[in-house]
Design an enzyme around this catalytic site. Structure first.
Site, PDB file in Angstrom:
ATOM      1  N   ASP A 176       0.864  -1.189   0.000  1.00 49.48           N
ATOM      2  CA  ASP A 176       0.000   0.000   0.000  1.00 49.48           C
ATOM      3  C   ASP A 176       0.898   1.236   0.000  1.00 49.48           C
ATOM      4  O   ASP A 176       2.007   1.222  -0.556  1.00 49.48           O
ATOM      5  CB  ASP A 176      -0.953  -0.070   1.211  1.00 49.48           C
ATOM      6  N   ASP A 177       0.461   2.285   0.614  1.00 44.59           N
ATOM      7  CA  ASP A 177       1.181   3.558   0.668  1.00 44.59           C
ATOM      8  C   ASP A 177       2.539   3.407   1.381  1.00 44.59           C
ATOM      9  O   ASP A 177       2.754   2.432   2.095  1.00 44.59           O
ATOM     10  CB  ASP A 177       0.287   4.548   1.445  1.00 44.59           C
ATOM     11  N   LYS A 261      -3.366  -0.120  -6.944  1.00 43.15           N
ATOM     12  CA  LYS A 261      -4.409   0.619  -6.209  1.00 43.15           C
ATOM     13  C   LYS A 261      -4.130   2.099  -6.443  1.00 43.15           C
ATOM     14  O   LYS A 261      -3.006   2.569  -6.198  1.00 43.15           O
ATOM     15  CB  LYS A 261      -4.326   0.267  -4.727  1.00 43.15           C
ATOM     16  N   ASP A 263      -5.225   5.788  -5.500  1.00 38.08           N
ATOM     17  CA  ASP A 263      -5.936   6.392  -4.376  1.00 38.08           C
ATOM     18  C   ASP A 263      -6.016   7.917  -4.557  1.00 38.08           C
ATOM     19  O   ASP A 263      -4.996   8.604  -4.595  1.00 38.08           O
ATOM     20  CB  ASP A 263      -5.158   6.030  -3.086  1.00 38.08           C
ATOM     21  N   ARG A 323     -13.461   0.891  -4.538  1.00 38.22           N
ATOM     22  CA  ARG A 323     -13.922   1.066  -3.164  1.00 38.22           C
ATOM     23  C   ARG A 323     -15.261   1.786  -3.193  1.00 38.22           C
ATOM     24  O   ARG A 323     -15.419   2.777  -3.901  1.00 38.22           O
ATOM     25  CB  ARG A 323     -12.889   1.860  -2.388  1.00 38.22           C
ATOM     26  N   ASP A 327     -12.544   4.491   4.596  1.00 38.75           N
ATOM     27  CA  ASP A 327     -11.704   3.433   5.147  1.00 38.75           C
ATOM     28  C   ASP A 327     -12.437   2.615   6.211  1.00 38.75           C
ATOM     29  O   ASP A 327     -12.824   3.132   7.263  1.00 38.75           O
ATOM     30  CB  ASP A 327     -10.436   4.042   5.764  1.00 38.75           C
TER      31      ASP A 327
HETATM   32  C1  GLA Z   1      -6.426   5.955   2.064  1.00 37.88           C
HETATM   33  C2  GLA Z   1      -6.981   4.621   1.580  1.00 37.88           C
HETATM   34  C3  GLA Z   1      -6.456   3.507   2.449  1.00 37.88           C
HETATM   35  C4  GLA Z   1      -4.936   3.505   2.448  1.00 37.88           C
HETATM   36  C5  GLA Z   1      -4.413   4.869   2.863  1.00 37.88           C
HETATM   37  C6  GLA Z   1      -2.909   4.971   2.662  1.00 37.88           C
HETATM   38  O1  GLA Z   1      -6.903   6.290   3.331  1.00 37.88           O
HETATM   39  O2  GLA Z   1      -8.379   4.639   1.574  1.00 37.88           O
HETATM   40  O3  GLA Z   1      -6.947   2.254   2.008  1.00 37.88           O
HETATM   41  O4  GLA Z   1      -4.479   3.166   1.169  1.00 37.88           O
HETATM   42  O5  GLA Z   1      -5.004   5.901   2.097  1.00 37.88           O
HETATM   43  O6  GLA Z   1      -2.427   6.239   3.000  1.00 37.88           O
END
Ligand code: GLA
Length: 515
Positions: A176-177, A261, A263, A323, A327
């Site tokens: 992820d990030d 992903k 975002d 999505r 979150d």
């Molecule tokens: C957003 C996304 C999460 C995650 C964070 C990472 O909040 O919705 O799923 O990827 O960023 O910073």
């Protein structure tokens, strides 16, 4: 046959769980919730092939598929009917090669060990579509946040195999990030130039060798996922792809990633006050087109929290999943509400296009508000089964986001019931229909390709309650054999109706098949 109460809901094994305070509160007795019932029987020693019955890929691209199969190793694999471009390694069950020309290839997988043999069909569809069944895998976010490193990702891949998760179909290892550099961060090893002189994105010091990392993941037959934002910075404040979209996507393909992903995050500043549908779609359409032009299959996961009714156009702009809300880490005590909201968009769920209500967060997860160190979830065992049942019945991506190094027997038994997963992976791709019985009880009914129906009987109440379903609700007639999917047990033949005692905030998940 006379209907009987489901007494076997009583535990087969009970283990004691630690109740933590990870920010969730549940309205049921903590003493009860501290017991964890193992529903899923242990895998048998003989081979049992799992995984999707249909698999989409694009002609000419690299092909990689590890046959998910339970049973004692060593297992010998043989695949009949594979096109000459593809080869199966008989001892690992990993199929590699190049996706053949456009067409449908029906293959037969055979798996044999000292205890027995199993066969299963697989249709390989070489065409334009990916993710013909919901993606399954792991994502680091809710366990490791901005602490993620190359080592942890490799370890997750090791554990995906070792734990048996890959043997029931989990496949993607998704970063992820926070893998890039940030202009500022508490960890100096994550701070540095965002790009080199040619504008190429630079991973931070915790990711010294991206190609080496994906090679490692691929060597296990698994796939690798990466994350970025169309904005200048990601949600975590790391380098985003703005004005480098094509360059970054090409880099991800060169590195060998199979999943992206994307975002929204700071793209908010670029979109400004423009709240038009075109403005919401723009960055996703752009990236969707770029990904389609690459010589690699990269599954595209849209993350923009449902804006502009993304479920109506996520597929059209090239997404395989999107999505549907914010979150889930902040809403784990409202799992039923989140699922019911996601299921409102059920008509948009179909093969290659999935509503994504966010990750499966059970086992050891870090509190989302604090981006904390993983602790054992306080979610009651029954609710964890309900969670996994809802995601399976909604044909949601099954992406586990917890600490793989702390997987325990209970968590694995929730994640790895192959009969429940088979409902999720059903080729029809239908997301279940909800029928509300009252404020506490509801059904979720998912039509399966073979004509049978998977049904979740849910109880949101504080006490065990009877949940009944009659054949008119299910649009069924005549005698039906009923199987309890969590316990993998035949319940008998029923006519007209079926009912079960459903635990508080829990589920009974059954399958009705014509007799
Ligand atoms: C957003 C996304 C999460 C995650 C964070 C990472 O909040 O919705 O799923 O990827 O960023 O910073």
């Amino acid at each position: 046959m006379k209907q009987k109460p489901i007494s076997y809901l009583l535990s087969l094994t009970v283990v004691v769980m630690l109740v933590t305070t990870a920010g969730m509160s549940y309205g049921i007795d903590k003493g009860e919730s501290a017991k964890k019932d193992i529903y899923t029987p242990r895998p048998k020693p003989q081979p049992h092939i799992n995984g999707p019955l249909v698999y989409g890929c694009r002609p000419g691209h690299p092909f990689l598929y590890r046959i998910p199969c339970q049973g004692n190793r060593p297992i010998t694999f043989l695949v009949e009917g594979l096109p000459p471009e593809l080869k199966c390694n008989p001892s690992t069950g990993i199929i590699t090669g190049k996706v053949p020309e456009k067409g449908e290839y029906d293959v037969l997988i055979l798996a044999r060990n000292s205890k027995g043999t199993n066969i299963r069909k697989l249709k390989i569809v070489a065409d334009d579509q990916l993710a013909l069944t919901p993606p399954m895998g792991w994502n680091h976010w809710y366990a490791h946040y901005d602490r993620i490193t190359d080592k942890m990702v490799r370890e997750a891949a090791d554990l995906m195999i070792k734990s048996g998760m890959a043997d029931v179909g989990y496949q993607y290892i998704n970063i992820d990030d926070c893998w890039m550099n940030a202009p500022k961060n508490n960890d100096s090893l994550r701070v540095g130039p965002l790009r080199d002189e040619q504008g190429n994105i630079l991973p931070n010091h915790h990711f010294p060798d991206m190609k080496g990392l994906t090679d490692y993941i691929h060597s296990k037959g698994l796939k690798a996922g990466i994350y970025t934002s169309p904005g200048t910075l990601t949600c975590g404040g790391f380098a985003g792809a703005y004005q480098h979209e094509e360059q970054d996507a090409r880099q991800f393909a060169i590195w060998g990633f199979d999943f992206l992903k994307y975002d929204w995050c700071s793209y908010e500043k670029i979109a400004g006050t423009d709240k038009s549908l075109e403005a919401y779609q723009k960055p996703y359409r752009q990236m969707g087109n770029i990904l389609k032009s690459l010589d690699r299959d990269i599954v595209f996961n849209l993350c923009q929290y449902g804006m502009g009714d993304v479920w109506k156009w996520g597929g059209e702009v090239g997404g395989q999943s999107w999505r549907t809300s914010g979150d889930l880490g902040f809403e784990l005590d409202r799992i039923f509400d989140v699922a019911l909201r996601n299921s409102e968009f059920r008509q948009y769920s179909k093969p290659g296009e999935w509503n994504d209500p966010d990750y499966i967060q059970i086992g050891w997860i870090g509190n989302a508000s604090k981006q904390g160190i993983p602790e054992l979830t306080p979610m009651p065992a029954e609710t964890q089964y309900a969670y996994m049942s809802l995601w399976s019945l909604m044909a949601a991506p099954l992406i586990y986001s917890g600490d793989m190094s702390k997987l325990d027997e209970f968590t694995l038994n929730v994640l790895c019931n192959q009969e429940v997963i088979e409902v999720n992976q059903d080729p029809l791709g239908e997301s279940g229909l909800v029928i509300k019985i009252d404020t506490e009880r509801f059904l979720m009914i998912k039509k399966l390709e073979d004509g049978s129906k998977a049904v979740g009987l849910f109880n949101r109440g504080k006490n065990t309650a009877e949940v009944a379903v009659d054949w008119t609700m299910l649009q069924l007639s005549g005698k039906q054999s009923v199987r309890d999917l969590w316990h993998q047990k035949e319940l008998g033949i029923f006519e007209k109706k079926f009912s079960a005692q459903v635990p508080a905030q829990g589920v009974v998940m059954v399958k009705f098949s014509k007799r």
